[in-house]
Structure formats: C-alpha cells, structure tokens
Design a protein around this motif. Structure first.
Motif, mmCIF file in Angstrom:
data_model
loop_
_atom_site.group_PDB
_atom_site.id
_atom_site.type_symbol
_atom_site.label_atom_id
_atom_site.label_comp_id
_atom_site.label_asym_id
_atom_site.label_seq_id
_atom_site.Cartn_x
_atom_site.Cartn_y
_atom_site.Cartn_z
ATOM 1 N N MET A 1 0.828 -1.174 0.000
ATOM 2 C CA MET A 1 0.000 0.000 0.000
ATOM 3 C C MET A 1 0.883 1.253 0.000
ATOM 4 S SD MET A 1 -3.364 -0.863 0.279
ATOM 5 C CE MET A 1 -3.172 -2.143 -0.909
ATOM 6 N N LEU A 2 0.429 2.246 -0.711
ATOM 7 C CA LEU A 2 1.171 3.498 -0.808
ATOM 8 C C LEU A 2 0.830 4.460 0.331
ATOM 9 C CD1 LEU A 2 0.757 4.094 -4.653
ATOM 10 C CD2 LEU A 2 2.738 3.125 -3.469
ATOM 11 N N VAL A 3 -0.353 4.302 0.921
ATOM 12 C CA VAL A 3 -0.846 5.189 1.965
ATOM 13 C C VAL A 3 -1.002 4.392 3.251
ATOM 14 C CG1 VAL A 3 -2.872 6.550 2.635
ATOM 15 C CG2 VAL A 3 -2.011 6.689 0.314
ATOM 16 N N ASP A 4 -0.768 5.052 4.391
ATOM 17 C CA ASP A 4 -1.008 4.431 5.689
ATOM 18 C C ASP A 4 -1.601 5.465 6.642
ATOM 19 O OD1 ASP A 4 1.081 6.045 6.595
ATOM 20 O OD2 ASP A 4 2.521 4.416 6.693
ATOM 21 N N TYR A 43 -10.050 1.073 -0.270
ATOM 22 C CA TYR A 43 -10.226 2.215 -1.160
ATOM 23 C C TYR A 43 -8.985 2.633 -1.943
ATOM 24 C CZ TYR A 43 -14.921 2.677 0.556
ATOM 25 O OH TYR A 43 -16.234 2.430 0.843
ATOM 26 N N GLU A 44 -7.781 2.244 -1.503
ATOM 27 C CA GLU A 44 -6.606 2.561 -2.330
ATOM 28 C C GLU A 44 -6.659 1.834 -3.671
ATOM 29 O OE1 GLU A 44 -1.890 1.708 -2.257
ATOM 30 O OE2 GLU A 44 -2.595 2.990 -0.630
ATOM 31 N N PRO A 45 -6.894 0.526 -3.696
ATOM 32 C CA PRO A 45 -7.005 -0.144 -5.006
ATOM 33 C C PRO A 45 -8.151 0.414 -5.849
ATOM 34 C CG PRO A 45 -6.734 -1.770 -3.258
ATOM 35 C CD PRO A 45 -6.951 -0.437 -2.589
ATOM 36 N N SER A 61 -0.291 -2.352 -10.053
ATOM 37 C CA SER A 61 -0.515 -3.130 -8.844
ATOM 38 C C SER A 61 0.500 -4.264 -8.724
ATOM 39 C CB SER A 61 -1.933 -3.697 -8.861
ATOM 40 O OG SER A 61 -2.173 -4.486 -7.745
ATOM 41 N N SER A 62 0.780 -4.904 -9.825
ATOM 42 C CA SER A 62 1.780 -5.963 -9.833
ATOM 43 C C SER A 62 3.155 -5.413 -9.455
ATOM 44 C CB SER A 62 1.828 -6.611 -11.220
ATOM 45 O OG SER A 62 2.847 -7.553 -11.290
ATOM 46 N N TYR A 63 3.464 -4.225 -9.950
ATOM 47 C CA TYR A 63 4.754 -3.600 -9.642
ATOM 48 C C TYR A 63 4.867 -3.244 -8.158
ATOM 49 C CZ TYR A 63 8.640 -0.332 -9.531
ATOM 50 O OH TYR A 63 9.824 0.298 -9.211
ATOM 51 N N ILE A 64 3.839 -2.608 -7.598
ATOM 52 C CA ILE A 64 3.963 -2.193 -6.193
ATOM 53 C C ILE A 64 3.886 -3.381 -5.238
ATOM 54 C CG2 ILE A 64 3.230 0.195 -6.488
ATOM 55 C CD1 ILE A 64 0.465 -0.515 -5.561
ATOM 56 N N SER A 65 3.321 -4.494 -5.675
ATOM 57 C CA SER A 65 3.280 -5.667 -4.805
ATOM 58 C C SER A 65 4.574 -6.471 -4.833
ATOM 59 C CB SER A 65 2.089 -6.557 -5.161
ATOM 60 O OG SER A 65 2.264 -7.123 -6.430
ATOM 61 N N ASN A 66 5.491 -6.153 -5.769
ATOM 62 C CA ASN A 66 6.749 -6.914 -5.822
ATOM 63 C C ASN A 66 7.785 -6.388 -4.836
ATOM 64 O OD1 ASN A 66 8.525 -4.940 -6.879
ATOM 65 N ND2 ASN A 66 8.195 -5.554 -8.976
ATOM 66 N N ASP A 67 7.426 -5.358 -4.047
ATOM 67 C CA ASP A 67 8.290 -4.812 -2.982
ATOM 68 C C ASP A 67 9.686 -4.454 -3.457
ATOM 69 O OD1 ASP A 67 6.309 -4.899 -1.046
ATOM 70 O OD2 ASP A 67 6.767 -6.978 -0.519
ATOM 71 N N GLY A 68 9.779 -3.847 -4.618
ATOM 72 C CA GLY A 68 11.065 -3.330 -5.074
ATOM 73 C C GLY A 68 12.026 -4.361 -5.625
ATOM 74 N N GLU A 69 11.546 -5.551 -5.916
ATOM 75 C CA GLU A 69 12.425 -6.574 -6.475
ATOM 76 C C GLU A 69 13.007 -6.111 -7.805
ATOM 77 O OE1 GLU A 69 10.394 -10.323 -6.669
ATOM 78 O OE2 GLU A 69 9.782 -10.187 -4.580
#
Length: 178
Positions: A1-4, A43-45, A61-69
């Motif tokens: 997630m980009l927001v917290d 609501y972020e997605p 979404s696929s990119y941000i879920s790869n945690d910077g790999e």
C-alpha cells in the motif's frame, strides 16, 4: 500500500486518535488505526483502478506488490506523483490524492452507526455536526491533485498509453449537489 495511517495526522485529513508513534498507544488508538487500515486496503485499489483504468492498474498493482524486487522508472515516477512528502521543520508531512479519497469514504462511513434496531447518527457528549464540509474539502483537494496528475500522465503517454481515468475523480462537489 502506498498510503497508511500517517497521512491522517494533522492538516485537512486529520483523524483524531490515528496515532501509534506515542510511547504507549491506547487500545482506542490501535482500533482507530486498524479501522483506518481497513479503509486503506479497500479504497486505495479502488482509487488507483479509477485513476488508471483496469489494464494499467493491473500492471501498476503488480509492480507495487513486488516490494522493489525490480525497478521501473515509469512506476517510480508515478509513485512520486501519487505520494508527496514534505518537511515541516522537524516533522514530515505526506500528501496524496489517494489519502483524500480514503478520508472522504472514511467520514461518509463513520457518520452513522449501524445497530440491530437501525442506523443512527453517532452520539457524543458534544454537539455533532455534519462531516459534509470536511468531505467536500477533501474531495475537491483530491480533484485538484487528480487534474495535475492526469495532465502529467497524458504528457507522458508513451509510458502510460492505456490510461482510462474515471471522470468521477475529476469532478468537484459542493453542498448544493451541483
């Protein structure tokens, strides 16, 4: 997630009690942050898919879920436009149209409480006022950020060729419903 939950500490998106960085957070603070995190997860997605369109959202979404790999400049640039960080002396301030979208839905949801006998307005010792003005300010602030963001996406069409923004995100609201 980009927001917290830190996006909701101070400023126009302030949610009282949304803090965990105190020495001993109360159970109430934890419950508020957990509730807020549930809204972020929902609501972020939704916001990102409305902003980018289904195809581009799936890629992002696929990119941000790869945690910077793997690093991709176009997605890192998009993140930098979605999440802005500012320094205010000794405090870092985070701003994002995503947070505004979440805040709008959070206030709308928490304005009333569902009970087994029906839906009622939240009760408090003080006089309650409608969250409508705060919702309107947050939404319209998001729209201003979205307009700049969509212009940037369109100017960089080579990197974001399939953008399909839901125009609901570009329309301001007012208390008259006009």
């Amino acid at each position: 997630m980009l927001v917290d939950y830190t996006f909701f500490q101070g400023g126009i998106l302030d949610i009282e009690g949304a803090v965990l960085n105190i020495h001993t957070p109360s159970e109430t603070n934890k419950a508020i942050v957990d509730s807020l995190q549930g809204f972020v997860m929902q609501y972020e997605p939704e916001y990102l898919e409305k902003l980018l369109g289904e195809k581009l959202y799936k890629e992002f979404s696929s990119y941000i879920s790869n945690d910077g790999e793997t690093k991709e400049k176009r997605w890192d640039d998009l993140i930098a436009h979605l999440v802005m960080k500012y320094s205010d002396g000794d405090r870092e301030i985070s701003k994002s149209p995503i947070a505004n979208y979440i805040y709008f839905h959070y206030l709308r949801h928490n304005h009333t409480q569902a009970t087994i006998t029906g839906v009622k307005a939240d009760e408090d010792d003080g006089r309650l006022v409608s969250p409508e003005r705060k919702m309107m300010f947050a939404w319209n602030d998001m729209v201003r950020m979205n307009i700049r963001l969509v212009r940037w996406l369109q100017a960089n069409n080579a990197d974001y060729p399939d953008i399909a923004t839901d125009f609901e995100l570009m329309e301001t609201i007012n208390s008259f419903g006009l």
